[in-house]
Motif scaffolding. Sequence first.
Motif, mmCIF file in Angstrom:
data_model
loop_
_atom_site.group_PDB
_atom_site.id
_atom_site.type_symbol
_atom_site.label_atom_id
_atom_site.label_comp_id
_atom_site.label_asym_id
_atom_site.label_seq_id
_atom_site.Cartn_x
_atom_site.Cartn_y
_atom_site.Cartn_z
ATOM 1 N N LEU A 5 0.818 -1.213 0.000
ATOM 2 C CA LEU A 5 0.000 0.000 0.000
ATOM 3 C C LEU A 5 0.853 1.264 0.000
ATOM 4 N N ASP A 6 1.975 1.232 0.706
ATOM 5 C CA ASP A 6 2.870 2.392 0.703
ATOM 6 C C ASP A 6 3.389 2.658 -0.709
ATOM 7 N N ALA A 7 3.731 1.589 -1.432
ATOM 8 C CA ALA A 7 4.219 1.743 -2.801
ATOM 9 C C ALA A 7 3.115 2.284 -3.711
ATOM 10 N N ILE A 8 1.889 1.742 -3.558
ATOM 11 C CA ILE A 8 0.770 2.205 -4.382
ATOM 12 C C ILE A 8 0.489 3.689 -4.120
ATOM 13 N N GLY A 9 0.503 4.080 -2.854
ATOM 14 C CA GLY A 9 0.258 5.477 -2.503
ATOM 15 C C GLY A 9 1.300 6.410 -3.086
ATOM 16 N N ARG A 10 2.563 6.014 -2.992
ATOM 17 C CA ARG A 10 3.616 6.873 -3.519
ATOM 18 C C ARG A 10 3.581 6.950 -5.043
ATOM 19 N N ILE A 11 3.226 5.839 -5.689
ATOM 20 C CA ILE A 11 3.095 5.852 -7.147
ATOM 21 C C ILE A 11 1.953 6.779 -7.558
ATOM 22 N N PHE A 12 0.849 6.724 -6.818
ATOM 23 C CA PHE A 12 -0.294 7.580 -7.120
ATOM 24 C C PHE A 12 0.076 9.060 -7.018
ATOM 25 N N VAL A 13 0.766 9.430 -5.943
ATOM 26 C CA VAL A 13 1.207 10.822 -5.778
ATOM 27 C C VAL A 13 2.187 11.200 -6.887
ATOM 28 N N ALA A 14 3.078 10.266 -7.248
ATOM 29 C CA ALA A 14 4.041 10.543 -8.319
ATOM 30 C C ALA A 14 3.326 10.804 -9.641
ATOM 31 N N LEU A 15 2.255 10.038 -9.910
ATOM 32 C CA LEU A 15 1.486 10.258 -11.137
ATOM 33 C C LEU A 15 0.851 11.643 -11.152
ATOM 34 N N LEU A 16 0.328 12.063 -9.995
ATOM 35 C CA LEU A 16 -0.257 13.397 -9.909
ATOM 36 C C LEU A 16 0.803 14.474 -10.112
ATOM 37 N N GLN A 17 1.937 14.306 -9.424
ATOM 38 C CA GLN A 17 2.998 15.294 -9.534
ATOM 39 C C GLN A 17 3.584 15.328 -10.941
#
Length: 418
Positions: free
Chosen positions: A30-42
Amino acid sequence: MAAGIVVGVTFSMVGAPLQPVNDVLVDGLLDAIGRIFVALLQMMVVPLVLVSIVCGVASLGDLRALGRVGVKTLGLYLLTTAIALVLALTLARVVSPGQGFDLAGEVAYQSQPPPPLTEVFVNMFPANPVRALAEGQMLQIIFFALLLGFAITRAGEAGRRIGAIFSDLNAVIMKMVSLVIRTAPLGVFALITTTFAAQGLELFRPLAGYAIVVAVSLLLHVCLTYTAVLRLARLSPIAFLTKMRAVMTFAFSTASSSATIPLTLGTVKKRLGVGNSVASFTVPLGATINMDGTAIMQGVATVFIANVYGVDLVLADYLTVVLIATLASIGTAAVPSAGLIMLAMVLGQVDLPVEGIALIIGIDRLLDMMRTAVNVCGDGAVTCLVARTERALDLATFNDPDAVMDGMVRPAAASSAQ
């Protein structure tokens, strides 16, 4: 969001028996999924801000129109920030959070020197626009995009050809944004779960007074200040808040106004009916300088730290806090917990120990999520008012409850599918 809170708090409360699962599922997947999601937004932020502002300025054409929009937007952002501070300081003064606080558990805090306001102003102008784009320096990107958009309007036939390219780029980037938005449910669940699993709810117990005053101040600011802004524009606050719900949820989960720009921009244009000529300027600028939620935190934190250390603040101190925190909001980065750095500047102006930040840093992440949601709500409210005054607001779209962004399912279709 609700599922993430439940799962995260469960892992936090159960502790050791679920630790192996927590390590693999929460801290791992979940930590990886969350960080990937934020990276996609950024990933979308810099190209979206650059292209949308260039298109917006080019569509305005008239430099005087851009000047009107800029003055109105900056003035409203600074005004709402000042109101937020006065509201927070007043409520904090009445409740007096921090009285009798036990300093036994104080944690050492290594403060970072905040930049002087003159440096913030100078840094608005990019010496190297390519580096500004690479580093995500939003104020510099905004200035460069404004200048480029104005140059396109003055370059004749060559400018029209380049403007057409940027218009096509804008359509493609907005489609990319809609694709990223489709991953939102999973990304938000992952972010909320990991946050509450790490922080838990016990951090609120010793700091309940401070946390409650911040939360209530944020709620009052939305209900009073932003409602007044919308009423001034003769718009329905309920319709506005209903359509901004997804944006505020995004902001809450990411704790970053900058990462929320793609969704904010798409929502104000597609669901609220704001014209691109206004939205493409006010939304990126708001994510950079409109920090009402951060200002509220700084006001309450100042009173809280003063009470903890037994320092009596006088009227001049409160006025100083309002002035410095309002101006400092311009230089606050639109990233998680950046307000703590600017809080060091505010505390230094009223002779309070910067080490007091250590008392609130434990729960700042959760409060940061709340105040970021308020920040983006303010971006939307000011954008609607400016658009209304510039006759760039489609009232039919604003009042249409079924107006949606590309890639989003209409409520009626969702109901029939269920």
